[in-house]
Design a protein around this motif. Structure first.
Motif, short mmCIF file in Angstrom:
data_model
loop_
_atom_site.label_atom_id
_atom_site.label_comp_id
_atom_site.label_asym_id
_atom_site.label_seq_id
_atom_site.Cartn_x
_atom_site.Cartn_y
_atom_site.Cartn_z
N LEU A 315 -22.63 -1.51 50.73
CA LEU A 315 -21.76 -2.50 52.24
C LEU A 315 -21.41 -1.51 52.89
O LEU A 315 -20.89 -0.33 53.03
N THR A 316 -22.57 -1.89 54.39
CA THR A 316 -22.44 -1.47 55.29
C THR A 316 -21.30 -2.05 56.41
O THR A 316 -20.35 -2.81 55.82
N LEU A 317 -20.64 -1.77 57.38
CA LEU A 317 -19.43 -1.86 57.89
C LEU A 317 -19.24 -3.16 58.66
O LEU A 317 -18.54 -3.83 58.07
N ALA A 318 -20.75 -3.58 59.01
CA ALA A 318 -20.93 -5.04 59.46
C ALA A 318 -21.22 -5.82 57.76
O ALA A 318 -20.85 -6.87 58.39
N ASP A 319 -21.55 -5.51 57.00
CA ASP A 319 -21.51 -6.14 55.96
C ASP A 319 -19.62 -6.39 55.69
O ASP A 319 -19.93 -6.95 54.93
N ARG A 320 -18.79 -5.75 55.69
CA ARG A 320 -17.74 -5.87 55.09
C ARG A 320 -17.40 -6.53 55.60
O ARG A 320 -15.95 -7.53 55.28
N VAL A 321 -17.48 -6.64 56.97
CA VAL A 321 -16.61 -8.39 58.88
C VAL A 321 -17.72 -9.67 57.43
O VAL A 321 -17.00 -9.89 57.92
N ALA A 322 -18.72 -9.36 57.99
CA ALA A 322 -19.25 -10.15 56.79
C ALA A 322 -18.12 -10.77 55.55
O ALA A 322 -18.25 -12.25 55.57
N ALA A 323 -18.14 -9.85 54.81
CA ALA A 323 -17.25 -10.17 54.02
C ALA A 323 -16.44 -11.34 53.93
O ALA A 323 -15.15 -12.38 53.79
N ILE A 324 -15.46 -10.81 54.83
CA ILE A 324 -14.37 -11.46 55.38
C ILE A 324 -14.59 -11.87 56.37
O ILE A 324 -14.18 -13.86 56.63
N LEU A 325 -15.68 -12.70 56.87
CA LEU A 325 -16.03 -13.86 57.74
C LEU A 325 -16.36 -14.85 57.01
O LEU A 325 -16.39 -16.30 56.94
N ALA A 326 -16.60 -14.47 55.86
CA ALA A 326 -17.56 -16.07 54.49
C ALA A 326 -17.28 -16.65 54.46
O ALA A 326 -16.58 -17.57 54.88
N PRO A 327 -15.59 -16.84 53.60
CA PRO A 327 -14.85 -17.57 53.05
C PRO A 327 -14.11 -17.93 54.75
O PRO A 327 -13.48 -19.36 54.38
#
Length: 393
Positions: A315-327
């Motif tokens: 996961l890139t940094l942007a992917d990790r941000v997306a993982a937090i935003l998803a829920p």
């Protein structure tokens, strides 16, 4: 020094705000953290110098170590991470309660003989152990009562190896208070003069599960984290709550009213370092978390982990941000702008500028590179991290 835009212009670090916090921590800002595990404990210890008003919502879904033994014996939420954060925020000076702190922090040997380990706990219950004799009444008696409640309910084959006495006291208090965590967490906070608020994000005995990008599912925090099982070799697509091995609707697990109020009172919300899914995202799953955060007009900051996180494989940094935003978006609504849920990402200056740029391009969230590391390359400097957070308030 870096200048960023909030609802005001802020300099990081802001010398005036930092000095104000250090001079009067009892009046310090209300910083709220969604976390679990031990990754934030060192920063939490330093944070006591800046504010006595931080709030920590902790995941109760751990399924490893001493917590798992208690969960299996009593069908209860995990308490290890809660105890660990209480100890990190406790007053460790001579003006605090060093004798109670020593008792709560004591751990039985992992290689102890079963009968000898049980005998040691029985000595604590009877008030004969040196650690309990050092604690003055009435607190010593209350602790003995909690341990007695635990010991009476514990199965005869309970595994005491490596058990944290603080965890056993929490378990006994949980049983003594109608299987509720909040009363015993409150009492323990008072016993060791905790400089902040520590709560379970929910008071539920549930497990975590993940769905991988190849469609496989894995249940149990210890299977996900890679700490007590082989690390996952496929990226995680999403996290979910499970019960008896089956995914459950997060709508059936509401965020308690007391925690909604805690979030609404925060001066800053932080998604801190820690295992991405089992320590951070896990706290964002209960119903109401996303909606409550979206309504708050305060900085909402992501401070990503440094080094290697087995849960963030691929996961890139942007992917990790997306993982937090998803829920959060699943709860608040997909139409809610990302900046209502996360206003800034703070990275060490060693972070790849291209990774920061991708965060802004994909999510519209400003990403700032700051000097936040000093001696240990894979650990935030505690003082620099605290100063940055305090400066944003």
């Amino acid at each position: 020094m870096t200048r960023i835009m909030l609802q005001r212009s802020a300099e990081l670090p802001d010398a005036l705000r930092v000095a104000r916090s250090l001079s009067a921590p009892h009046l310090g800002p209300r910083l709220l953290f969604f976390s679990g595990g031990s990754a934030l404990n060192k920063i939490s210890r330093a944070l006591k110098s800046y504010t006595y008003n931080s709030a920590h919502l902790i995941t109760p879904f751990d399924s490893g170590g001493s917590s798992q033994v208690l969960r299996e014996a009593f069908d209860m939420p995990a308490v290890g991470d809660l105890r660990s954060r209480l100890m990190a925020l406790a007053d460790e000076s001579d003006l605090g309660q060093p004798d109670i702190y020593a008792l709560f922090s004591h751990r039985l040997p992992k290689d102890g003989e079963p009968t000898a380990l049980r005998t040691e706990v029985e000595e604590l219950v009877a008030g004969k152990h040196p650690l309990i004799r050092a604690v003055s009444t009435p607190m010593g008696q209350l602790i003995c009562d909690f341990l007695r409640e635990f010991l009476v309910a514990a199965p005869m084959d309970f595994d005491f190896r490596g058990a944290s006495i603080g965890n056993l006291i929490l378990a006994g208090g949980y049983l003594a208070h109608g299987r509720l965590l909040e009363p015993v967490l409150f009492l323990m906070s008072k016993m060791v003069d905790v400089r902040g608020t520590v709560r379970g994000v929910v008071d539920c005995n549930l497990q975590l599960g993940v769905e991988l990008t190849d469609g496989r599912r894995i249940h149990g925090q210890r299977q996900i984290s890679g700490k007590e099982a082989p690390p996952i070799d496929t990226p995680i697509a999403r996290l979910f709550l499970s019960e008896h091995g089956k995914e459950i609707d997060p709508g059936s697990v509401p965020l308690p009213k007391r925690n909604r109020k805690l979030i609404r009172r925060a001066d800053l919300i932080c998604y801190p370092p820690g295992s991405l899914f089992s320590s951070v995202v896990a706290n964002l799953l209960p119903a109401g978390v996303g909606r409550t955060i979206a309504r708050c007009e305060v900085p909402k900051v992501y401070l990503p982990s440094l080094g290697t996180d087995p849960e963030a494989l691929g996961l890139t940094l942007a992917d990790r941000v997306a993982a937090i935003l998803a829920p959060l978006r699943a709860d608040a609504g997909m139409e809610v702008p990302a900046t209502r849920l996360m206003t800034h990402v703070l990275c060490d200056s060693s972070e790849d500028p291209a990774a920061c740029a991708e965060v802004t391009e994909r999510h519209g969230i400003p990403c700032h590179r700051l000097p936040l590391v000093s001696d240990e390359p894979e650990r935030y400097d505690r003082r620099l991290a605290c100063a940055a957070l305090v400066s944003l308030v």
